[in-house]
Design an enzyme around this catalytic site. Structure first.
Site, PDB file in Angstrom:
ATOM      1  N   ILE A  61     -30.888 -83.908 -33.269  1.00  0.00           N
ATOM      2  CA  ILE A  61     -31.989 -83.696 -32.327  1.00  0.00           C
ATOM      3  C   ILE A  61     -33.342 -83.578 -33.006  1.00  0.00           C
ATOM      4  CG2 ILE A  61     -30.677 -82.690 -30.421  1.00  0.00           C
ATOM      5  CD1 ILE A  61     -31.386 -79.918 -31.546  1.00  0.00           C
ATOM      6  N   GLY A  62     -33.378 -83.680 -34.319  1.00  0.00           N
ATOM      7  CA  GLY A  62     -34.699 -83.609 -34.925  1.00  0.00           C
ATOM      8  C   GLY A  62     -34.658 -83.520 -36.426  1.00  0.00           C
ATOM      9  N   GLN A  63     -35.860 -83.401 -36.957  1.00  0.00           N
ATOM     10  CA  GLN A  63     -36.049 -83.377 -38.388  1.00  0.00           C
ATOM     11  C   GLN A  63     -36.960 -82.203 -38.692  1.00  0.00           C
ATOM     12  OE1 GLN A  63     -34.726 -86.100 -40.278  1.00  0.00           O
ATOM     13  NE2 GLN A  63     -35.181 -84.881 -42.105  1.00  0.00           N
ATOM     14  N   ASP A  67     -47.884 -74.117 -38.591  1.00  0.00           N
ATOM     15  CA  ASP A  67     -47.544 -75.476 -38.155  1.00  0.00           C
ATOM     16  C   ASP A  67     -47.434 -75.524 -36.634  1.00  0.00           C
ATOM     17  OD1 ASP A  67     -47.124 -78.156 -38.415  1.00  0.00           O
ATOM     18  OD2 ASP A  67     -45.026 -78.004 -39.033  1.00  0.00           O
ATOM     19  N   PHE A  76     -37.416 -79.041 -43.828  1.00  0.00           N
ATOM     20  CA  PHE A  76     -36.616 -79.329 -45.017  1.00  0.00           C
ATOM     21  C   PHE A  76     -35.245 -79.892 -44.693  1.00  0.00           C
ATOM     22  CE2 PHE A  76     -36.333 -74.690 -44.345  1.00  0.00           C
ATOM     23  CZ  PHE A  76     -34.997 -74.590 -44.061  1.00  0.00           C
ATOM     24  N   GLY A  77     -35.062 -80.422 -43.517  1.00  0.00           N
ATOM     25  CA  GLY A  77     -33.769 -81.043 -43.261  1.00  0.00           C
ATOM     26  C   GLY A  77     -33.591 -81.471 -41.815  1.00  0.00           C
ATOM     27  N   GLU A  78     -32.454 -82.120 -41.590  1.00  0.00           N
ATOM     28  CA  GLU A  78     -32.168 -82.599 -40.242  1.00  0.00           C
ATOM     29  C   GLU A  78     -31.715 -81.452 -39.346  1.00  0.00           C
ATOM     30  OE1 GLU A  78     -29.709 -86.537 -41.254  1.00  0.00           O
ATOM     31  OE2 GLU A  78     -29.276 -84.756 -42.454  1.00  0.00           O
ATOM     32  N   VAL A  79     -31.882 -81.637 -38.036  1.00  0.00           N
ATOM     33  CA  VAL A  79     -31.445 -80.634 -37.075  1.00  0.00           C
ATOM     34  C   VAL A  79     -30.420 -81.262 -36.133  1.00  0.00           C
ATOM     35  CG1 VAL A  79     -32.164 -78.940 -35.373  1.00  0.00           C
ATOM     36  CG2 VAL A  79     -33.747 -79.614 -37.170  1.00  0.00           C
TER      37      VAL A  79
END
Lengths: 380, 392
Positions: B44-46, B169, B49-52
């Site tokens: 579902i996302g990026q 952010d 520091f990594g993929e989600v």
């Protein structure tokens, strides 16, 4: 939620003990590991917070794994490496190993294997899982400073007491106290000890009320004198441990003479000599040499020398309850910037997010040629 | 009797490499569960520091979580300091409007992964992110619902700032919303602790934070002693987006971003912002002068509500010391005049599809690296196939 505090029976029932290591040796390994972290941290100009955090990780690690399985100096390096990152004072793994090599004799450094960095890196993941990512650790130092601000009395004496207590806290890292009691209680106990030894009796304090029998009743509850004495003795036992002749060769020699009171078993003492200034357990303590004669020790420990009070310019002790700067106790590095650390323990001293710090560099600069992901908002 | 364990015997009392590998493989870490307790459903996302991934709790099939993989492949210094920071901050922050970290999971160490576990941060699953919702024309927010979004967002900011954390952010994609209508600030991968420098020593934070379009003027001008106002600027940008439906200032470079800001918020100079001349980049950037402030004028066609326009105007204040803080914003009449903030769950109930910016089809074609952002490791691997369909 699992806690990080153990009773004395559990401390004798560690994985190392189960695997056949006797208690005394385990305590010595813990002390040597802690000492090594402190020495390495000092050489690398890491603050007392980072060092203490590393030591706490170390003690916790060996509640789950044995010294037989994981050589202590590798673990110690790994704990310091992780603590450096957590406390925002990161050091390169290879630099820590470099210092370790200078501090350890060759035969001990062999436990790092043929690729020491790889060894530490692999261990880091095991360490993180073992300590359940409980990265944030509080230490007695901050409480020591907080409590000291509230005590009334002769300022010079109070300052001397705080300095001595600070050194006891340093040395307490070599015991398993951080596995037994909250940092608040350790701070109270070691201030009590320093007060006795420096003959500073707290008669009055800020915020005193009728229900407070002792000054620490304001800060901690249900702390008995027996408990305080027990904590103090665990630290004092460090100084009365057998000196070089008796201790095994790989143990760093202690300069402390044998204390007049017979050392009881560190983690299981119940019948204790009352600590009193008349019967000082550490001979050197009550007769502190005049400030000018004392050599400077960057990291104070009573296991090496009496507290070098000389290195401290007489600072005016904060008159409670005014918010003046903290007293300057002995410490590894500079004094904390604020009396009370911000919510997250230590304010990170260098900008570390975003563009990674030079030696963590692996990111690419942000692309400047991207297309907007939604249509432009065209202002009228 | 201690001599039994002398260093000369180390080789005999410490494990051989193979024993150690076996030990690591079989040791059951009591405090760090295996990631196999969750079953991956979709990417579902990026994150920073990594993929989600979205995943299902095997022991509780109705429970969904978001698992953020900690990328360590390119790390020379072990577990990334950014991940450690995010974990520490998330362990500290427990609030309804901050994403909840449930636990950290691991994969089993084995020969297969060279005895190195992979770690996942496990969060409560949130169905939508604000960027995804705003990019869907079928999702319509009423004024009361917009108020609810902004109120929750500012509540979250108030809480984290109170705890001395800067998010750094802020952007619509990092604002999650559950199907129950609860807003959660997410992605603390760039967050950090701050202390107001009472000692007089200014902070030296990096100013290379915040996605360009949401980056406040003080960061663009090289300020390194910034604080909570950086997040409030982002909150202002997001607020405007609630009506415009797209980011209001989409610069391609820091210079262009400053130009866009000047054109909207008026010229940047020591008159509009005393002390700005002391910022590092003040003389290196071209700052268009003679620009009138047009925040209200240009947003009024979208926002209509005068209180909304007034609040936005105060959030998009050039001078960070004069910018409204979270507390001030929450006390603004915008939130205390009719229509009052309205629960979002009813409106969201009409949408049965999960909406994430990452999954939005309209943008996928044109946008590989979707956002101007900080360097994101392996950002290019975002669109590997297989997970591009919407969840549900």
């Amino acid at each position: 939620m699992p806690g990080w505090y153990y009773d004395k029976k559990e401390l004798r029932n560690t994985p190392s003990a189960t695997a056949g290591l006797d208690f005394k040796t385990e305590m010595r390994y813990r002390k040597e590991g802690a000492r090594f972290i402190i020495d390495t941290g000092m050489k690398m100009d890491l603050g007392y917070n980072t060092t203490a955090t590393g030591v706490v990780y170390f003690h916790r690690f060996y509640m789950f794994h044995s010294f037989q399985q994981f050589p202590r100096y590798v673990t110690a390096c790994c704990c310091l490496f992780l603590a450096g990152k957590v406390e925002e004072t990161p050091k390169k793994c290879k630099d820590i190993i470099k210092i370790a090599r200078t501090l350890l004799p060759d035969h001990k450094f062999t436990t790092f294997g043929c690729d020491p960095k790889e060894e530490v890196m692999t261990l880091e993941r095991i360490l993180l899982q073992t300590i359940k990512f409980d990265l944030q650790v509080e230490h007695p130092y901050q409480f020591l400073l907080k409590y000291a601000k509230c005590l009334k009395g002769d300022k010079a004496k109070l300052q001397k007491m705080v300095q001595m207590a600070w050194t006891f806290v340093n040395d307490s890292l070599c015991t398993t106290l951080c596995l037994q009691w909250e940092p608040e209680i350790i701070a109270v106990a070691l201030m009590y000890l320093a007060g006795k030894l420096s003959k500073f009796e707290v008669m009055d304090w800020v915020g005193r009320s009728a229900k407070h029998l002792r000054w620490w009743d304001m800060f901690v509850e249900d702390v008995t004198m027996d408990l305080l004495e027990d904590i103090c003795h665990q630290v004092l036992d460090l100084y009365s441990q057998p000196a070089a002749a008796k201790s095994p060769p790989e143990s760093p020699p202690l300069s402390g003479e044998k204390a007049p009171i017979s050392p009881k078993n560190a983690a299981n003492g119940n019948e204790r000599t009352q600590i009193s200034p008349e019967q000082p357990p550490v001979p050197a303590l009550p007769r502190l040499p005049p400030p000018a004669d004392v050599p400077q020790f960057p990291y104070q420990t009573f296991t090496h020398a009496p507290p070098p009070l000389a290195s401290y310019a007489p600072v005016s002790f904060p008159a409670p309850p005014v918010n003046t700067p903290p007293p300057a106790p002995p410490h590894i590095a500079g004094p904390p910037p604020n009396v009370f650390p911000p919510y997250v323990n230590h304010p990170p001293p260098f900008p570390a997010v975003g563009p990674p710090p030079p030696y963590f560099g692996n990111g690419l600069p942000p692309s400047q040629s991207q297309h907007p992901h939604r249509q432009y908002f065209q202002p009228s | 009797m201690q001599s039994k364990h002398h260093s000369s015997h180390h080789s005999s009392i410490t494990m051989s490499m193979r024993d150690k590998e076996k030990y690591i493989e079989t040791f059951s870490f009591p405090y760090c569960e295996e990631a196999t307790k969750y079953q991956t459903v979709a990417k579902i996302g990026q994150g920073t520091f990594g993929e989600v991934f979205k995943a299902r709790d095997i022991n509780n099939p109705k429970k969904f979580v978001a698992m953020k993989k900690v990328l360590m492949d390119n790390e020379k210094e072990g577990f990334p300091i950014t991940a450690l920071r995010e974990i520490r901050i998330l362990q500290l922050l427990k609030h309804d409007n901050v994403v909840n970290l449930i636990e950290i999971c691991r994969t089993k160490a084995s020969l297969h992964n060279r005895y190195r576990s992979t770690f996942y941060l496990v969060f409560d699953f949130c169905e939508h992110d604000l960027a995804g919702l705003l990019s869907n024309v079928n999702v319509k927010f009423s004024l009361g619902e917009i108020k609810k979004v902004m109120q929750q967002l500012l509540n979250g900011l108030y809480y984290i700032h109170f705890n001395k954390i800067l998010h750094r952010d802020m952007k619509a994609a990092n604002v999650l919303i559950t199907k129950g209508g609860i807003l959660k600030l997410a992605d603390f991968g760039l967050a950090r602790a701050f202390s107001t420098s009472k000692t007089g020593v200014p902070n030296r934070f990096t100013n290379r934070v915040v996605t360009l379009w949401y980056r406040p003027p003080e960061l663009l001008l090289g300020d390194r002693n910034y604080g909570p106002p950086v997040d409030l600027w982002g909150a202002g940008c997001i607020m405007a987006e609630m009506w415009t439906r797209s980011p209001i200032m989409q610069g391609n470079s820091e210079q262009q971003q400053l130009t866009l800001i000047s054109q909207l918020c008026g010229s940047i100079n020591p008159t509009s912002w005393p002390g700005v001349e002391k910022l590092d980049m003040y003389n290196n950037m071209e700052l268009p002068q003679e620009q009138k402030r047009k925040v209200k004028e240009r947003l009024r066609p979208y926002m209509k509500d005068p209180w909304a326009v007034d609040l936005l105007d105060k959030l998009l204040t050039l001078d960070p010391s004069k910018r409204l803080d979270a507390d001030g914003a929450l006390n603004h009449d915008f939130f205390w005049t009719d229509p009052m903030p309205v629960d979002l769950s009813k409106m969201l109930a009409t949408h049965t599809q999960s909406m994430f910016e990452f999954l939005a089809p309209a943008r996928r074609a044109t946008q590989v690296n979707r956002h101007h952002s900080m360097p994101r490791p392996s950002a290019s691997s975002v669109q590997d196939g297989g997970y591009q369909d919407r969840v549900f």
